[in-house]
Design a protein around this motif. Structure first.
Motif, short mmCIF file in Angstrom:
data_model
loop_
_atom_site.label_atom_id
_atom_site.label_comp_id
_atom_site.label_asym_id
_atom_site.label_seq_id
_atom_site.Cartn_x
_atom_site.Cartn_y
_atom_site.Cartn_z
N ASP A 1 -32.77 37.56 26.54
CA ASP A 1 -32.86 36.50 25.54
C ASP A 1 -33.96 36.73 24.51
O ASP A 1 -33.79 36.41 23.34
N TYR A 2 -35.10 37.26 24.96
CA TYR A 2 -36.27 37.31 24.08
C TYR A 2 -36.65 38.71 23.62
O TYR A 2 -37.08 38.92 22.49
N LEU A 3 -36.51 39.70 24.52
CA LEU A 3 -36.96 41.06 24.17
C LEU A 3 -35.87 41.88 23.49
O LEU A 3 -36.18 42.71 22.63
N ASP A 4 -34.63 41.67 23.86
CA ASP A 4 -33.55 42.48 23.30
C ASP A 4 -33.47 42.41 21.77
O ASP A 4 -33.22 43.45 21.12
N PRO A 5 -33.65 41.23 21.12
CA PRO A 5 -33.65 41.23 19.65
C PRO A 5 -34.72 42.14 19.05
O PRO A 5 -34.49 42.78 18.02
N PHE A 6 -35.85 42.24 19.71
CA PHE A 6 -36.91 43.14 19.27
C PHE A 6 -36.49 44.60 19.44
O PHE A 6 -36.65 45.43 18.53
N LEU A 7 -35.94 44.91 20.60
CA LEU A 7 -35.55 46.29 20.89
C LEU A 7 -34.39 46.75 20.01
O LEU A 7 -34.32 47.91 19.63
N GLN A 8 -33.48 45.82 19.67
CA GLN A 8 -32.34 46.19 18.84
C GLN A 8 -32.77 46.59 17.44
O GLN A 8 -32.13 47.44 16.80
N GLN A 9 -33.87 46.02 16.94
CA GLN A 9 -34.35 46.39 15.62
C GLN A 9 -35.02 47.76 15.63
O GLN A 9 -35.17 48.39 14.58
N LEU A 10 -35.42 48.23 16.82
CA LEU A 10 -36.11 49.51 16.92
C LEU A 10 -35.27 50.62 17.55
O LEU A 10 -35.75 51.74 17.67
N ASN A 11 -34.03 50.30 17.97
CA ASN A 11 -33.27 51.29 18.73
C ASN A 11 -32.93 52.54 17.94
O ASN A 11 -32.66 53.59 18.51
N LYS A 12 -32.93 52.46 16.60
CA LYS A 12 -32.67 53.65 15.79
C LYS A 12 -33.90 54.55 15.67
O LYS A 12 -33.79 55.73 15.35
N TYR A 13 -35.07 53.98 15.96
CA TYR A 13 -36.31 54.71 15.69
C TYR A 13 -37.12 55.05 16.94
O TYR A 13 -37.95 55.94 16.90
#
Length: 543
Positions: free
Chosen positions: A246-258
Protein backbone atom coordinates in the motif's frame (compact mmCIF):
# COMPACT_ATOMS: atom_id res chain seq x y z
CA UNK A 1 95.00 -36.02 -37.72
CA UNK A 2 93.75 -32.45 -37.56
CA UNK A 3 96.29 -29.88 -36.57
CA UNK A 4 96.07 -27.76 -33.42
CA UNK A 5 94.98 -24.84 -35.53
CA UNK A 6 92.06 -26.81 -36.99
CA UNK A 7 91.05 -28.07 -33.52
CA UNK A 8 91.13 -24.54 -32.19
CA UNK A 9 89.05 -23.35 -35.14
CA UNK A 10 86.53 -26.14 -34.52
CA UNK A 11 86.27 -25.16 -30.83
CA UNK A 12 85.80 -21.51 -31.66
CA UNK A 13 83.07 -22.22 -34.22
CA UNK A 14 81.35 -24.50 -31.73
CA UNK A 15 81.47 -21.70 -29.13
CA UNK A 16 80.05 -19.27 -31.67
CA UNK A 17 77.30 -21.75 -32.53
CA UNK A 18 76.35 -22.21 -28.87
CA UNK A 19 76.44 -18.45 -28.33
CA UNK A 20 74.32 -17.89 -31.43
CA UNK A 21 71.70 -20.40 -30.22
CA UNK A 22 71.64 -18.89 -26.70
CA UNK A 23 71.55 -15.23 -27.75
CA UNK A 24 69.59 -15.28 -31.01
CA UNK A 25 67.18 -18.14 -30.28
CA UNK A 26 67.24 -18.81 -26.52
CA UNK A 27 66.82 -15.29 -25.12
CA UNK A 28 63.96 -14.24 -27.47
CA UNK A 29 62.26 -17.60 -26.91
CA UNK A 30 62.56 -17.22 -23.11
CA UNK A 31 61.38 -13.60 -23.30
CA UNK A 32 58.35 -14.51 -25.40
CA UNK A 33 57.32 -17.51 -23.32
CA UNK A 34 57.61 -15.65 -19.99
CA UNK A 35 55.90 -12.40 -20.98
CA UNK A 36 52.46 -11.67 -19.51
CA UNK A 37 49.38 -11.21 -21.64
CA UNK A 38 48.23 -7.60 -21.57
CA UNK A 39 45.41 -6.48 -23.80
CA UNK A 40 45.70 -2.91 -25.01
CA UNK A 41 43.70 -0.43 -22.93
CA UNK A 42 42.45 3.01 -24.07
CA UNK A 43 44.79 5.04 -21.84
CA UNK A 44 44.59 8.13 -24.07
CA UNK A 45 40.79 8.04 -24.15
CA UNK A 46 40.66 7.77 -20.36
CA UNK A 47 42.92 10.80 -20.05
CA UNK A 48 40.82 12.74 -22.59
CA UNK A 49 37.42 12.11 -20.99
CA UNK A 50 38.87 12.93 -17.56
CA UNK A 51 39.71 16.42 -18.83
CA UNK A 52 36.38 16.96 -20.60
CA UNK A 53 34.09 19.58 -19.10
CA UNK A 54 30.74 18.13 -18.01
CA UNK A 55 27.86 20.16 -19.44
CA UNK A 56 24.20 19.35 -18.83
CA UNK A 57 21.30 20.96 -20.68
CA UNK A 58 18.00 22.01 -19.07
CA UNK A 59 14.94 23.07 -21.09
CA UNK A 60 13.12 26.03 -19.55
CA UNK A 61 9.85 27.33 -20.97
CA UNK A 62 8.71 30.73 -19.66
CA UNK A 63 4.97 31.29 -20.16
CA UNK A 64 3.91 34.88 -19.70
CA UNK A 65 0.45 35.03 -18.13
CA UNK A 66 0.69 38.73 -17.22
CA UNK A 67 -0.91 40.85 -19.93
CA UNK A 68 0.66 44.01 -18.48
CA UNK A 69 4.03 42.82 -19.81
CA UNK A 70 4.49 43.94 -23.42
CA UNK A 71 6.82 42.59 -26.06
CA UNK A 72 9.61 44.93 -24.94
CA UNK A 73 9.28 43.65 -21.40
CA UNK A 74 9.51 40.05 -22.60
CA UNK A 75 12.60 40.91 -24.62
CA UNK A 76 14.17 42.54 -21.57
CA UNK A 77 13.25 39.54 -19.41
CA UNK A 78 14.79 37.18 -21.96
CA UNK A 79 18.03 39.15 -22.00
CA UNK A 80 18.25 39.32 -18.19
CA UNK A 81 17.56 35.59 -17.80
CA UNK A 82 20.13 34.73 -20.46
CA UNK A 83 22.74 36.74 -18.56
CA UNK A 84 21.87 35.21 -15.19
CA UNK A 85 21.67 31.64 -16.47
CA UNK A 86 24.66 31.92 -18.77
CA UNK A 87 26.99 28.94 -18.73
CA UNK A 88 30.07 29.57 -16.65
CA UNK A 89 33.52 28.13 -17.25
CA UNK A 90 33.67 25.24 -14.81
CA UNK A 91 34.26 21.51 -14.83
CA UNK A 92 30.51 21.00 -14.31
CA UNK A 93 28.34 23.66 -15.93
CA UNK A 94 24.66 23.95 -16.90
CA UNK A 95 23.25 25.16 -20.19
CA UNK A 96 19.68 26.46 -20.23
CA UNK A 97 17.64 26.34 -23.43
CA UNK A 98 15.24 29.21 -22.89
CA UNK A 99 11.91 29.59 -24.65
CA UNK A 100 9.91 32.65 -23.60
CA UNK A 101 6.43 33.17 -25.02
CA UNK A 102 3.07 34.71 -24.23
CA UNK A 103 0.36 32.45 -22.86
CA UNK A 104 -2.26 31.22 -25.30
CA UNK A 105 -5.87 32.29 -24.83
CA UNK A 106 -6.65 28.96 -23.19
CA UNK A 107 -3.67 29.23 -20.83
CA UNK A 108 -4.49 32.87 -20.09
CA UNK A 109 -8.02 31.92 -19.07
CA UNK A 110 -6.62 29.30 -16.71
CA UNK A 111 -4.25 31.82 -15.16
CA UNK A 112 -7.05 34.31 -14.55
CA UNK A 113 -9.31 31.65 -13.03
CA UNK A 114 -6.61 30.19 -10.80
CA UNK A 115 -7.40 30.62 -7.10
CA UNK A 116 -5.28 27.81 -5.63
CA UNK A 117 -2.25 25.70 -6.46
CA UNK A 118 -4.05 22.37 -6.12
CA UNK A 119 -4.35 21.50 -9.84
CA UNK A 120 -1.44 23.31 -11.44
CA UNK A 121 -0.13 20.23 -13.24
CA UNK A 122 -3.52 19.43 -14.72
CA UNK A 123 -3.83 22.92 -16.21
CA UNK A 124 -0.32 23.26 -17.63
CA UNK A 125 0.94 20.06 -19.22
CA UNK A 126 4.33 19.90 -20.93
CA UNK A 127 4.71 18.07 -24.23
CA UNK A 128 6.29 14.65 -24.78
CA UNK A 129 7.41 12.89 -21.60
CA UNK A 130 8.42 16.20 -20.00
CA UNK A 131 11.60 14.86 -18.39
CA UNK A 132 14.12 17.67 -17.92
CA UNK A 133 11.66 20.26 -19.30
CA UNK A 134 10.20 22.83 -16.91
CA UNK A 135 7.49 25.42 -17.30
CA UNK A 136 7.63 28.70 -15.41
CA UNK A 137 4.22 30.38 -15.49
CA UNK A 138 4.21 34.11 -14.72
CA UNK A 139 1.13 35.00 -12.66
CA UNK A 140 -0.14 38.62 -12.82
CA UNK A 141 0.55 40.86 -9.85
CA UNK A 142 -3.19 41.40 -9.44
CA UNK A 143 -4.48 37.85 -9.19
CA UNK A 144 -6.86 35.91 -6.89
CA UNK A 145 -3.98 33.51 -6.25
CA UNK A 146 -2.05 34.56 -3.16
CA UNK A 147 1.56 33.69 -3.94
CA UNK A 148 4.34 35.39 -1.99
CA UNK A 149 7.08 33.03 -3.16
CA UNK A 150 7.63 30.88 -6.25
CA UNK A 151 5.63 27.63 -6.08
CA UNK A 152 6.91 24.23 -7.22
CA UNK A 153 4.17 21.80 -8.17
CA UNK A 154 4.28 18.02 -8.07
CA UNK A 155 4.99 18.01 -11.79
CA UNK A 156 7.42 20.27 -13.62
CA UNK A 157 5.50 23.54 -13.41
CA UNK A 158 6.63 26.55 -11.40
CA UNK A 159 4.41 29.52 -10.58
CA UNK A 160 6.09 32.89 -10.18
CA UNK A 161 4.15 36.04 -9.42
CA UNK A 162 4.97 39.10 -11.49
CA UNK A 163 6.11 42.35 -9.90
CA UNK A 164 4.55 44.34 -12.71
CA UNK A 165 6.02 45.99 -15.76
CA UNK A 166 8.06 48.36 -13.60
CA UNK A 167 10.27 45.68 -12.07
CA UNK A 168 11.41 43.15 -14.68
CA UNK A 169 14.74 42.81 -12.85
CA UNK A 170 13.03 41.42 -9.73
CA UNK A 171 11.04 38.94 -11.83
CA UNK A 172 14.21 37.74 -13.56
CA UNK A 173 15.92 37.34 -10.18
CA UNK A 174 13.10 35.18 -8.80
CA UNK A 175 12.95 32.95 -11.90
CA UNK A 176 16.71 32.43 -12.05
CA UNK A 177 16.95 31.79 -8.31
CA UNK A 178 14.21 29.18 -8.16
CA UNK A 179 15.63 27.50 -11.28
CA UNK A 180 19.23 27.35 -10.13
CA UNK A 181 18.70 26.69 -6.41
CA UNK A 182 15.51 24.63 -6.28
CA UNK A 183 14.87 22.92 -9.62
CA UNK A 184 18.39 22.19 -10.83
CA UNK A 185 20.47 22.65 -7.65
CA UNK A 186 23.63 23.65 -9.52
CA UNK A 187 25.90 23.80 -6.48
CA UNK A 188 24.82 20.39 -5.22
CA UNK A 189 25.37 18.86 -8.66
CA UNK A 190 28.92 20.17 -8.81
CA UNK A 191 29.61 18.79 -5.33
CA UNK A 192 28.10 15.43 -6.28
CA UNK A 193 30.43 15.12 -9.29
CA UNK A 194 33.54 16.13 -7.37
CA UNK A 195 32.61 13.89 -4.43
CA UNK A 196 32.25 10.93 -6.78
CA UNK A 197 35.54 11.79 -8.44
CA UNK A 198 37.29 12.36 -5.12
CA UNK A 199 38.42 15.88 -6.06
CA UNK A 200 36.20 17.86 -3.69
CA UNK A 201 37.58 20.70 -1.62
CA UNK A 202 38.43 19.08 1.71
CA UNK A 203 38.52 22.46 3.45
CA UNK A 204 34.78 22.94 2.80
CA UNK A 205 32.20 21.42 5.09
CA UNK A 206 30.45 18.56 3.22
CA UNK A 207 26.71 18.70 2.70
CA UNK A 208 24.53 16.82 5.15
CA UNK A 209 22.75 15.11 2.27
CA UNK A 210 25.96 13.57 0.92
CA UNK A 211 26.96 12.34 4.39
CA UNK A 212 23.50 10.97 5.11
CA UNK A 213 22.60 9.23 1.85
CA UNK A 214 24.03 5.98 0.51
CA UNK A 215 26.21 6.09 -2.57
CA UNK A 216 24.70 5.61 -5.99
CA UNK A 217 24.21 1.97 -6.90
CA UNK A 218 22.12 0.02 -9.45
CA UNK A 219 20.52 -2.04 -6.64
CA UNK A 220 19.61 -1.61 -2.98
CA UNK A 221 18.47 -4.05 -0.28
CA UNK A 222 15.83 -2.94 2.23
CA UNK A 223 15.05 -4.94 5.36
CA UNK A 224 12.09 -4.24 7.66
CA UNK A 225 12.54 -5.67 11.15
CA UNK A 226 10.08 -5.95 14.02
CA UNK A 227 11.88 -6.08 17.38
CA UNK A 228 9.79 -7.61 20.17
CA UNK A 229 11.83 -8.01 23.38
CA UNK A 230 9.05 -9.79 25.31
CA UNK A 231 6.95 -12.03 23.02
CA UNK A 232 5.72 -13.93 26.08
CA UNK A 233 3.94 -10.74 27.23
CA UNK A 234 3.06 -9.00 23.94
CA UNK A 235 2.05 -10.93 20.83
CA UNK A 236 2.82 -8.17 18.31
CA UNK A 237 1.17 -8.53 14.90
CA UNK A 238 2.25 -6.52 11.88
CA UNK A 239 0.96 -6.82 8.34
CA UNK A 240 4.21 -5.84 6.66
CA UNK A 241 3.32 -7.40 3.31
CA UNK A 242 0.15 -5.31 2.98
CA UNK A 243 1.95 -2.21 4.26
CA UNK A 244 4.68 -2.55 1.64
CA UNK A 245 2.06 -3.04 -1.05
CA UNK A 246 0.00 0.00 0.00
CA UNK A 247 2.69 2.51 0.94
CA UNK A 248 6.09 1.47 -0.42
CA UNK A 249 5.16 0.08 -3.83
CA UNK A 250 4.19 3.52 -5.28
CA UNK A 251 7.67 4.71 -4.34
CA UNK A 252 9.38 1.66 -5.83
CA UNK A 253 7.35 1.85 -9.05
CA UNK A 254 8.68 5.34 -9.73
CA UNK A 255 12.25 4.04 -9.39
CA UNK A 256 11.97 0.61 -11.03
CA UNK A 257 13.46 1.90 -14.31
CA UNK A 258 16.50 3.34 -12.55
CA UNK A 259 17.25 1.09 -9.56
CA UNK A 260 16.41 -2.39 -8.39
CA UNK A 261 15.20 -2.37 -4.78
CA UNK A 262 14.86 -5.71 -2.98
CA UNK A 263 12.58 -5.79 0.07
CA UNK A 264 12.50 -8.38 2.83
CA UNK A 265 11.29 -8.54 6.43
CA UNK A 266 12.07 -10.37 9.66
CA UNK A 267 11.08 -10.52 13.33
CA UNK A 268 13.52 -10.47 16.25
CA UNK A 269 12.47 -11.81 19.66
CA UNK A 270 14.05 -11.48 23.09
CA UNK A 271 16.34 -8.61 22.16
CA UNK A 272 16.11 -4.92 22.87
CA UNK A 273 17.87 -1.70 23.76
CA UNK A 274 20.84 -2.37 26.01
CA UNK A 275 21.51 1.29 26.71
CA UNK A 276 20.02 2.29 30.04
CA UNK A 277 17.45 5.03 29.62
CA UNK A 278 16.76 8.05 31.76
CA UNK A 279 13.33 7.96 33.43
CA UNK A 280 11.33 11.15 33.58
CA UNK A 281 9.11 11.06 36.66
CA UNK A 282 6.93 13.92 35.40
CA UNK A 283 6.13 12.27 32.07
CA UNK A 284 6.16 8.79 33.56
CA UNK A 285 8.27 7.66 30.62
CA UNK A 286 11.76 6.67 29.58
CA UNK A 287 13.62 9.20 27.46
CA UNK A 288 16.31 8.81 24.86
CA UNK A 289 18.37 11.88 23.96
CA UNK A 290 20.36 12.43 20.78
CA UNK A 291 23.54 11.45 22.67
CA UNK A 292 22.07 8.05 23.56
CA UNK A 293 20.97 7.08 20.06
CA UNK A 294 24.39 5.98 18.67
CA UNK A 295 24.56 3.34 21.44
CA UNK A 296 21.20 1.88 20.45
CA UNK A 297 22.10 0.58 16.97
CA UNK A 298 25.17 -1.58 17.64
CA UNK A 299 23.50 -4.21 19.93
CA UNK A 300 20.57 -4.52 17.51
CA UNK A 301 22.68 -4.57 14.36
CA UNK A 302 24.65 -7.57 15.61
CA UNK A 303 21.42 -9.61 15.61
CA UNK A 304 19.95 -8.43 12.32
CA UNK A 305 21.62 -11.23 10.38
CA UNK A 306 24.50 -11.27 7.91
CA UNK A 307 24.29 -9.25 4.74
CA UNK A 308 25.56 -11.36 1.85
CA UNK A 309 24.84 -8.97 -1.01
CA UNK A 310 27.15 -6.41 -2.58
CA UNK A 311 24.28 -3.92 -2.67
CA UNK A 312 23.96 -1.15 -0.07
CA UNK A 313 21.77 -2.37 2.80
CA UNK A 314 19.12 -0.17 4.44
CA UNK A 315 17.56 -1.29 7.71
CA UNK A 316 14.24 -0.07 9.11
CA UNK A 317 13.31 -1.26 12.59
CA UNK A 318 10.04 -1.05 14.52
CA UNK A 319 10.81 -1.38 18.22
CA UNK A 320 8.00 -2.26 20.65
CA UNK A 321 9.18 -1.45 24.24
CA UNK A 322 8.97 -4.14 26.87
CA UNK A 323 6.80 -3.79 29.98
CA UNK A 324 9.65 -2.53 32.17
CA UNK A 325 10.65 0.10 29.55
CA UNK A 326 7.21 1.37 28.61
CA UNK A 327 6.76 4.01 27.23
CA UNK A 328 9.90 5.26 25.43
CA UNK A 329 10.13 8.72 23.87
CA UNK A 330 12.92 10.34 21.89
CA UNK A 331 13.71 13.94 22.83
CA UNK A 332 15.91 16.50 21.12
CA UNK A 333 18.74 18.51 22.68
CA UNK A 334 16.18 20.92 24.20
CA UNK A 335 14.19 18.14 25.83
CA UNK A 336 11.27 18.38 23.41
CA UNK A 337 9.73 15.12 22.27
CA UNK A 338 10.35 14.19 18.62
CA UNK A 339 6.96 14.03 16.95
CA UNK A 340 7.71 10.93 14.90
CA UNK A 341 9.37 9.15 17.85
CA UNK A 342 12.01 7.88 15.44
CA UNK A 343 15.55 8.64 14.40
CA UNK A 344 17.68 8.23 11.28
CA UNK A 345 21.15 6.74 11.13
CA UNK A 346 23.13 8.04 8.12
CA UNK A 347 23.78 5.44 5.41
CA UNK A 348 22.29 2.71 7.63
CA UNK A 349 18.55 3.18 8.10
CA UNK A 350 16.11 4.21 10.80
CA UNK A 351 14.42 3.06 14.00
CA UNK A 352 10.81 3.83 14.89
CA UNK A 353 9.59 3.28 18.45
CA UNK A 354 5.91 2.35 18.69
CA UNK A 355 4.63 2.30 22.23
CA UNK A 356 2.02 -0.45 22.38
CA UNK A 357 -0.39 -0.42 25.35
CA UNK A 358 1.16 -2.15 28.33
CA UNK A 359 -0.92 -5.13 29.57
CA UNK A 360 -2.55 -4.91 32.96
CA UNK A 361 -2.11 -7.45 35.75
CA UNK A 362 -5.45 -9.09 34.97
CA UNK A 363 -4.79 -9.67 31.26
CA UNK A 364 -4.13 -13.14 29.96
CA UNK A 365 -0.61 -13.26 28.52
CA UNK A 366 0.49 -12.89 25.85
CA UNK A 367 -1.72 -9.96 24.85
CA UNK A 368 -2.21 -9.56 21.09
CA UNK A 369 -1.32 -6.10 19.76
CA UNK A 370 -1.86 -4.83 16.21
CA UNK A 371 0.71 -2.26 15.06
CA UNK A 372 -0.25 0.92 13.26
CA UNK A 373 1.59 0.23 10.01
CA UNK A 374 0.37 3.40 8.33
CA UNK A 375 2.25 5.58 10.79
CA UNK A 376 5.33 3.37 10.68
CA UNK A 377 5.49 3.35 6.87
CA UNK A 378 5.08 7.14 6.71
CA UNK A 379 8.14 7.46 8.94
CA UNK A 380 10.15 4.89 7.00
CA UNK A 381 9.34 6.35 3.58
CA UNK A 382 10.40 9.83 4.69
CA UNK A 383 13.65 8.29 5.99
CA UNK A 384 14.10 6.31 2.77
CA UNK A 385 13.79 9.50 0.75
CA UNK A 386 16.66 11.03 2.73
CA UNK A 387 18.82 7.91 2.51
CA UNK A 388 18.40 7.79 -1.29
CA UNK A 389 19.10 11.52 -1.49
CA UNK A 390 15.60 12.76 -2.33
CA UNK A 391 15.14 16.16 -0.74
CA UNK A 392 12.46 18.65 -1.67
CA UNK A 393 13.75 22.19 -1.63
CA UNK A 394 11.71 23.51 1.28
CA UNK A 395 13.79 26.60 1.72
CA UNK A 396 13.08 30.29 2.11
CA UNK A 397 13.10 30.95 -1.63
CA UNK A 398 10.26 28.66 -2.75
CA UNK A 399 7.09 26.91 -1.69
CA UNK A 400 6.86 23.19 -2.46
CA UNK A 401 3.74 21.11 -2.98
CA UNK A 402 3.27 18.25 -0.52
CA UNK A 403 4.10 14.97 -2.28
CA UNK A 404 1.41 13.01 -0.40
CA UNK A 405 0.71 9.60 -1.93
CA UNK A 406 2.82 10.41 -4.99
CA UNK A 407 5.93 10.10 -2.76
CA UNK A 408 8.26 11.68 -5.35
CA UNK A 409 7.44 14.75 -7.40
CA UNK A 410 8.52 14.74 -11.04
CA UNK A 411 11.01 17.57 -10.67
CA UNK A 412 12.51 15.78 -7.64
CA UNK A 413 12.97 12.67 -9.76
CA UNK A 414 14.67 14.76 -12.46
CA UNK A 415 17.01 16.25 -9.87
CA UNK A 416 17.80 12.81 -8.46
CA UNK A 417 18.61 11.44 -11.92
CA UNK A 418 20.80 14.43 -12.68
CA UNK A 419 22.65 14.22 -9.37
CA UNK A 420 23.15 10.45 -9.53
CA UNK A 421 24.26 10.70 -13.15
CA UNK A 422 27.01 13.18 -12.31
CA UNK A 423 28.00 11.17 -9.24
CA UNK A 424 28.25 8.02 -11.37
CA UNK A 425 30.35 9.83 -13.97
CA UNK A 426 32.71 11.17 -11.30
CA UNK A 427 33.07 7.76 -9.65
CA UNK A 428 33.62 5.86 -12.89
CA UNK A 429 36.17 8.42 -14.09
CA UNK A 430 38.09 8.15 -10.82
CA UNK A 431 37.94 4.34 -11.00
CA UNK A 432 39.27 4.26 -14.57
CA UNK A 433 42.06 6.70 -13.73
CA UNK A 434 43.12 4.60 -10.73
CA UNK A 435 43.02 1.44 -12.82
CA UNK A 436 45.10 2.99 -15.59
CA UNK A 437 47.65 4.21 -13.05
CA UNK A 438 47.83 0.80 -11.36
CA UNK A 439 48.33 -1.11 -14.61
CA UNK A 440 50.85 1.44 -15.82
CA UNK A 441 52.99 1.13 -12.69
CA UNK A 442 52.90 -2.68 -12.44
CA UNK A 443 53.90 -3.94 -15.85
CA UNK A 444 53.63 -7.66 -15.12
CA UNK A 445 49.93 -7.76 -14.26
CA UNK A 446 47.96 -9.86 -16.73
CA UNK A 447 45.16 -7.92 -18.46
CA UNK A 448 42.59 -10.32 -19.85
CA UNK A 449 40.34 -9.61 -22.83
CA UNK A 450 37.22 -9.31 -20.69
CA UNK A 451 38.85 -6.63 -18.53
CA UNK A 452 39.85 -4.68 -21.62
CA UNK A 453 36.29 -4.98 -22.93
CA UNK A 454 34.84 -3.75 -19.63
CA UNK A 455 37.17 -0.76 -19.60
CA UNK A 456 36.25 0.08 -23.19
CA UNK A 457 32.54 -0.29 -22.41
CA UNK A 458 32.94 2.05 -19.44
CA UNK A 459 34.72 4.64 -21.59
CA UNK A 460 32.04 4.40 -24.28
CA UNK A 461 29.24 4.71 -21.70
CA UNK A 462 30.86 7.80 -20.18
CA UNK A 463 31.10 9.42 -23.60
CA UNK A 464 27.48 8.51 -24.38
CA UNK A 465 26.30 9.82 -21.02
CA UNK A 466 28.13 13.11 -21.53
CA UNK A 467 26.61 13.41 -24.99
CA UNK A 468 23.07 12.75 -23.71
CA UNK A 469 23.57 15.33 -20.94
CA UNK A 470 24.55 17.96 -23.50
CA UNK A 471 21.51 17.08 -25.61
CA UNK A 472 19.20 17.24 -22.57
CA UNK A 473 18.28 13.53 -22.65
CA UNK A 474 18.48 13.08 -18.90
CA UNK A 475 17.06 9.57 -18.59
CA UNK A 476 19.40 8.10 -21.21
CA UNK A 477 22.34 9.94 -19.66
CA UNK A 478 21.60 8.38 -16.27
CA UNK A 479 21.26 4.85 -17.68
CA UNK A 480 24.58 5.18 -19.54
CA UNK A 481 26.30 6.51 -16.40
CA UNK A 482 24.93 3.56 -14.44
CA UNK A 483 26.42 1.17 -17.00
CA UNK A 484 29.72 3.08 -16.83
CA UNK A 485 30.06 2.66 -13.08
CA UNK A 486 29.13 -1.03 -13.25
CA UNK A 487 31.71 -1.77 -15.97
CA UNK A 488 34.50 0.31 -14.43
CA UNK A 489 34.12 -1.22 -10.96
CA UNK A 490 33.81 -4.73 -12.38
CA UNK A 491 37.13 -4.21 -14.18
CA UNK A 492 38.82 -2.55 -11.20
CA UNK A 493 37.84 -5.25 -8.70
CA UNK A 494 38.53 -8.21 -10.98
CA UNK A 495 40.37 -10.88 -8.92
CA UNK A 496 43.02 -11.36 -11.63
CA UNK A 497 44.29 -7.83 -11.03
CA UNK A 498 45.27 -8.42 -7.42
CA UNK A 499 48.75 -7.04 -6.94
CA UNK A 500 49.66 -9.80 -4.48
CA UNK A 501 49.42 -12.37 -7.27
CA UNK A 502 52.52 -10.97 -8.98
CA UNK A 503 56.21 -10.86 -8.07
CA UNK A 504 57.84 -7.44 -7.82
CA UNK A 505 60.68 -6.83 -10.27
CA UNK A 506 63.43 -7.10 -7.64
CA UNK A 507 62.17 -10.56 -6.61
CA UNK A 508 62.21 -11.65 -10.25
CA UNK A 509 65.89 -10.73 -10.55
CA UNK A 510 66.59 -12.56 -7.30
CA UNK A 511 65.16 -15.72 -8.89
CA UNK A 512 66.63 -15.40 -12.41
CA UNK A 513 70.22 -14.38 -11.54
CA UNK A 514 71.15 -17.56 -9.61
CA UNK A 515 69.64 -19.61 -12.44
CA UNK A 516 71.15 -17.92 -15.50
CA UNK A 517 74.43 -16.49 -14.21
CA UNK A 518 76.27 -19.84 -13.82
CA UNK A 519 75.14 -20.85 -17.31
CA UNK A 520 75.83 -17.53 -19.00
CA UNK A 521 79.39 -16.98 -17.68
CA UNK A 522 81.02 -19.92 -19.55
CA UNK A 523 79.05 -19.08 -22.68
CA UNK A 524 80.10 -15.43 -22.56
CA UNK A 525 83.71 -16.41 -21.85
CA UNK A 526 83.71 -18.80 -24.81
CA UNK A 527 82.22 -16.13 -27.06
CA UNK A 528 84.87 -13.66 -25.96
CA UNK A 529 87.65 -16.13 -26.76
CA UNK A 530 86.04 -16.96 -30.10
CA UNK A 531 85.91 -13.30 -31.09
CA UNK A 532 89.53 -12.83 -30.02
CA UNK A 533 90.55 -15.85 -32.09
CA UNK A 534 88.66 -14.58 -35.13
CA UNK A 535 90.29 -11.18 -34.82
CA UNK A 536 93.78 -12.74 -34.49
CA UNK A 537 93.12 -15.13 -37.39
CA UNK A 538 92.01 -12.24 -39.58
CA UNK A 539 95.10 -10.27 -38.65
CA UNK A 540 97.40 -13.21 -39.49
CA UNK A 541 95.78 -13.65 -42.88
CA UNK A 542 96.36 -10.00 -43.71
CA UNK A 543 100.03 -10.27 -42.74
Amino acid sequence: MPSNKEERATQMYAALGIGFVCVVIGIPLWWKTTEVYRVSLPYREIADISKTMIKYTVDLDIINGDQSLSGDHITQLSRLLSDKLETREAEVAPYYRLNIRDATEKELAKVKAMTSTSDVDGQFVSGEDGINRYQVVIIPKISPLSLQKPFLSLGRTVLVKSAGSSDIQSLADRISRVTQDSLVKEESLSKAFHTGKGTGDRTLKPEKSSMRSVRSNPSYDITFTLVNPQPDILDVQWDIEEAVKDYLDPFLQQLNKYAEINVKSQVLYFTGFLKRMKRDSKKQAFLYTDKDLPHVINPLEAKLGSHTSNNPALNFLIYVPSRDQHPIYIVDSKGVEVESNSFLSPQWGGIYIQNAPSPSDNDTLPVTVELDMRRAMEVFISQLRLLLNFQSQKNGDALVADVGNQVISKWELDGWLRSRCLENLGTSLATLQSLAQLLGEISNIVIQDDIGQQVQDAVDSIRESQHHLVEGRLEKAFLESRNAIVCSEKAFFDPSLLELLYFPEDQKFAIYIPLFLPISLPVLASLWKAFKWMREDKKQKKE
